[in-house]
Write a protein that holds these residues in place. Structure first.
Motif, PDB file in Angstrom:
ATOM      1  N   ARG A 218       2.766  -1.569  -8.728  1.00 18.10           N
ATOM      2  CA  ARG A 218       1.275  -0.973  -8.700  1.00 18.10           C
ATOM      3  C   ARG A 218       0.289  -1.888  -9.540  1.00 18.10           C
ATOM      4  N   ALA A 219       0.967  -1.735 -10.967  1.00 19.63           N
ATOM      5  CA  ALA A 219       0.387  -2.707 -11.984  1.00 19.63           C
ATOM      6  C   ALA A 219       0.033  -4.079 -11.589  1.00 19.63           C
ATOM      7  N   PHE A 220       1.046  -4.871 -11.090  1.00 18.99           N
ATOM      8  CA  PHE A 220       1.212  -6.207 -10.909  1.00 18.99           C
ATOM      9  C   PHE A 220       0.216  -6.410  -9.589  1.00 18.99           C
ATOM     10  N   ARG A 221       0.345  -5.714  -8.680  1.00 17.63           N
ATOM     11  CA  ARG A 221      -0.654  -5.775  -7.498  1.00 17.63           C
ATOM     12  C   ARG A 221      -2.257  -5.869  -7.996  1.00 17.63           C
ATOM     13  N   THR A 222      -2.471  -5.318  -9.260  1.00 16.79           N
ATOM     14  CA  THR A 222      -3.899  -5.482  -9.589  1.00 16.79           C
ATOM     15  C   THR A 222      -4.284  -6.776 -10.191  1.00 16.79           C
ATOM     16  N   LEU A 223      -3.283  -7.651 -10.432  1.00 16.32           N
ATOM     17  CA  LEU A 223      -3.537  -8.792 -11.157  1.00 16.32           C
ATOM     18  C   LEU A 223      -3.744  -9.745  -9.968  1.00 16.32           C
ATOM     19  N   GLU A 224      -4.890 -10.567 -10.051  1.00 18.83           N
ATOM     20  CA  GLU A 224      -5.332 -11.328  -8.908  1.00 18.83           C
ATOM     21  C   GLU A 224      -4.736 -12.715  -8.537  1.00 18.83           C
ATOM     22  N   ASP A 225      -3.782 -13.215  -9.525  1.00 20.16           N
ATOM     23  CA  ASP A 225      -3.245 -14.474  -9.602  1.00 20.16           C
ATOM     24  C   ASP A 225      -2.372 -14.686  -8.497  1.00 20.16           C
ATOM     25  N   PRO A 226      -2.799 -15.699  -7.656  1.00 17.34           N
ATOM     26  CA  PRO A 226      -1.907 -15.710  -6.387  1.00 17.34           C
ATOM     27  C   PRO A 226      -0.523 -16.442  -6.741  1.00 17.34           C
ATOM     28  N   THR A 227      -0.712 -17.093  -8.052  1.00 16.38           N
ATOM     29  CA  THR A 227       0.809 -17.809  -8.354  1.00 16.38           C
ATOM     30  C   THR A 227       1.578 -16.677  -9.239  1.00 16.38           C
ATOM     31  N   ALA A 228       1.149 -15.677  -9.677  1.00 18.06           N
ATOM     32  CA  ALA A 228       2.095 -14.808 -10.245  1.00 18.06           C
ATOM     33  C   ALA A 228       3.087 -14.370  -9.422  1.00 18.06           C
ATOM     34  N   ARG A 229       4.118 -13.727 -10.119  1.00 18.16           N
ATOM     35  CA  ARG A 229       5.425 -13.062  -9.341  1.00 18.16           C
ATOM     36  C   ARG A 229       5.957 -11.908 -10.330  1.00 18.16           C
ATOM     37  N   LEU A 230       6.481 -11.032  -9.376  1.00 15.60           N
ATOM     38  CA  LEU A 230       7.188  -9.954  -9.831  1.00 15.60           C
ATOM     39  C   LEU A 230       8.842  -9.853  -9.192  1.00 15.60           C
ATOM     40  N   ILE A 231       9.725  -9.974 -10.132  1.00 18.83           N
ATOM     41  CA  ILE A 231      11.193  -9.870  -9.397  1.00 18.83           C
ATOM     42  C   ILE A 231      11.751  -8.969 -10.105  1.00 18.83           C
ATOM     43  N   ILE A 232      12.131  -7.933  -9.028  1.00 20.77           N
ATOM     44  CA  ILE A 232      12.670  -6.741  -9.106  1.00 20.77           C
ATOM     45  C   ILE A 232      14.105  -7.017  -8.843  1.00 20.77           C
ATOM     46  N   ALA A 233      15.176  -7.022  -9.718  1.00 24.45           N
ATOM     47  CA  ALA A 233      16.422  -7.366  -9.351  1.00 24.45           C
ATOM     48  C   ALA A 233      17.407  -6.383  -9.771  1.00 24.45           C
ATOM     49  N   GLY A 234      18.447  -6.256  -9.200  1.00 24.90           N
ATOM     50  CA  GLY A 234      19.621  -5.419  -9.575  1.00 24.90           C
ATOM     51  C   GLY A 234      19.936  -4.504  -8.453  1.00 24.90           C
ATOM     52  N   GLU A 235      20.991  -3.320  -8.822  1.00 21.54           N
ATOM     53  CA  GLU A 235      21.667  -2.662  -7.794  1.00 21.54           C
ATOM     54  C   GLU A 235      20.512  -1.826  -6.755  1.00 21.54           C
ATOM     55  N   ASP A 236      20.822  -2.099  -5.678  1.00 22.91           N
ATOM     56  CA  ASP A 236      19.724  -1.265  -4.887  1.00 22.91           C
ATOM     57  C   ASP A 236      20.349  -0.571  -3.714  1.00 22.91           C
ATOM     58  N   THR A 237      21.841  -0.520  -3.842  1.00 25.15           N
ATOM     59  CA  THR A 237      22.439   0.104  -2.560  1.00 25.15           C
ATOM     60  C   THR A 237      23.203   1.186  -3.220  1.00 25.15           C
ATOM     61  N   ARG A 238      24.215   0.828  -4.291  1.00 25.97           N
ATOM     62  CA  ARG A 238      25.151   1.994  -4.787  1.00 25.97           C
ATOM     63  C   ARG A 238      24.417   2.441  -6.123  1.00 25.97           C
ATOM     64  N   VAL A 239      23.359   3.265  -5.885  1.00 28.98           N
ATOM     65  CA  VAL A 239      22.860   3.666  -7.067  1.00 28.98           C
ATOM     66  C   VAL A 239      23.364   5.220  -7.123  1.00 28.98           C
TER      67      VAL A 239
END
Length: 393
Positions: A218-239
């Motif tokens: 939600r915080a990232f989506r308030t940033l207007e820079d079209p070249t910005a990136r948010l990378i959310i990595a890690g275990e997403d199935t065996r939590v």
């Protein structure tokens, strides 16, 4: 020198271990393998939470004993043989290192007069606020309290975390030792996750509810820079207990700047850190440290962390990054913009400070000294000193 093939210098006990990956399991693995590399005979008692994992194997000098899982309750697993096997190994060991929180902890540590119990208290158990969650929390807390009363020493990642724990008085009574988790100094690699010239923010870890990664999206989506990136990595199935990957992807829907690469190999972790301008750790539940944020710091990536006990310490001690009020989306967005703009000189200086404070060798030195002291206190008179480095692996 002890030559009994059934004897161990150290037994480490926890229900989740390799191949499961979390901050807690990484500390346990680093301590177990680190002590084995220094000549200690080490066993790990854990559960066969992954049916594909063998019941017995030797990994990096450590003997693993996995017991069958018969049921799963929330984040926990039920393995009746776990306590029996762990206690049998503990009786044959100089030191039992039990990692908390752990449902079986109180039974595991009860009545081990010849073994020094060292509890590593990572954090208080955190479960959703429901009738079931509150009941499970109460049961685990009672078991943890029993184990702390049986402990000759308690290791915490930092005193800030301990001060905010529900078990503070019991930890202090046993004797607190603050030892930062052994953190790996990673190598810089190709920035394969980098996509364009804009600021790149990232997270690496379990996609679990308490990480509050929805705040980062939600915080990232308030940033207007079209070249910005948010990378959310890690275990997403065996939590354990269930992850939030589906909810996060829905929240980010329509914003192609947000990426979810999933579980990363060891080499890919280096590539991720090498691609970032800032690491984001927005947890709303107290974390005792945050190993991933420190690994990123060591490669020159500043951290943006919630201002909560424990997890704020790496930022406070290094000055490398910024804190924001937990749960405040606007504050997080403003902090992300600020931190991403740090210059190369500030990044290099921050990385140097982080490596000096949190390198693995210094942390293992303190664990080894603690284990050796407590084992010597329980050794029969006249047996003579035995150092871990002098033992046959």
């Amino acid at each position: 020198m002890r030559t009994d093939p059934g004897h161990y210098d150290l037994t480490v006990a926890l229900t989740y271990y390799v191949p499961y990956v979390s901050g807690l399991t990484e500390v346990a693995r680093a301590v177990a393998e680190g002590m084995a590399s220094r000549g200690a005979r080490v066993a790990v008692a854990t559960t066969r939470h992954d049916p594909a994992a063998p019941a017995r194997e030797r990994v990096n000098g450590v003997d693993l004993y996995r017991t069958p899982v018969v049921a799963r309750v929330g984040r926990g697993v039920i393995s009746p043989r776990f306590t029996t096997v762990a206690r049998a190994l503990a009786r044959r060991s100089d030191v039992l290192n039990v990692h908390l929180p752990l449902l079986e902890a109180g039974l595991l540590t009860l009545g081990l007069p010849g073994t020094a119990v060292v509890a590593t208290h990572h954090d208080d158990v955190w479960l959703p606020s429901s009738v079931t969650g509150r009941l499970q929390t109460a049961v685990v807390d009672r078991s943890v309290a029993r184990a702390l009363r049986d402990s000759a020493a308690v290791v915490v990642n930092n005193e800030d975390h301990a001060a905010g724990s529900r078990h503070r008085h019991l930890m202090e009574r046993a004797g607190l030792t603050a030892v930062p988790p052994p953190c790996r100094v990673r190598e810089r690699a190709a920035a394969t996750f980098r996509d364009g010239p804009g600021p790149h923010f990232g997270f690496l870890g379990r996609l679990a509810p308490e990480k509050a990664l929805d705040l980062a999206v939600r915080a990232f989506r308030t940033l207007e820079d079209p070249t910005a990136r948010l990378i959310i990595a890690g275990e997403d199935t065996r939590v354990a207990g269930g992850g939030v990957a589906t909810e996060l992807r829905a929240l980010a829907a329509g914003d192609t700047r947000v990426r979810f690469p999933g579980f990363l190999t060891d080499a890919q972790v280096n590539e991720l850190y090498s691609s970032l301008d800032a690491f984001v750790l927005p947890s709303v539940a107290e974390e005792s440290f945050g190993i991933s944020q420190v690994e990123a710091m060591m490669l020159g990536v500043p951290s943006i962390a919630s201002d909560l006990p424990g997890m704020r310490q790496p930022v406070l001690t290094t000055g490398f990054g910024r804190l924001f009020e937990a749960g405040d989306v606007a504050a997080l967005a403003a902090t992300m913009t600020e931190v991403a703009a740090l210059d190369p000189a500030a990044r290099a200086a921050g990385a140097e400070r982080a490596r000096g404070l949190y390198g693995a060798d210094a942390c293992l030195d303190r664990y080894e000294a603690l284990f050796a002291r407590l084992a010597a206190e329980r050794r029969p008179a006249g047996a003579g000193p035995v150092r871990a480095r002098d033992r046959d692996a």
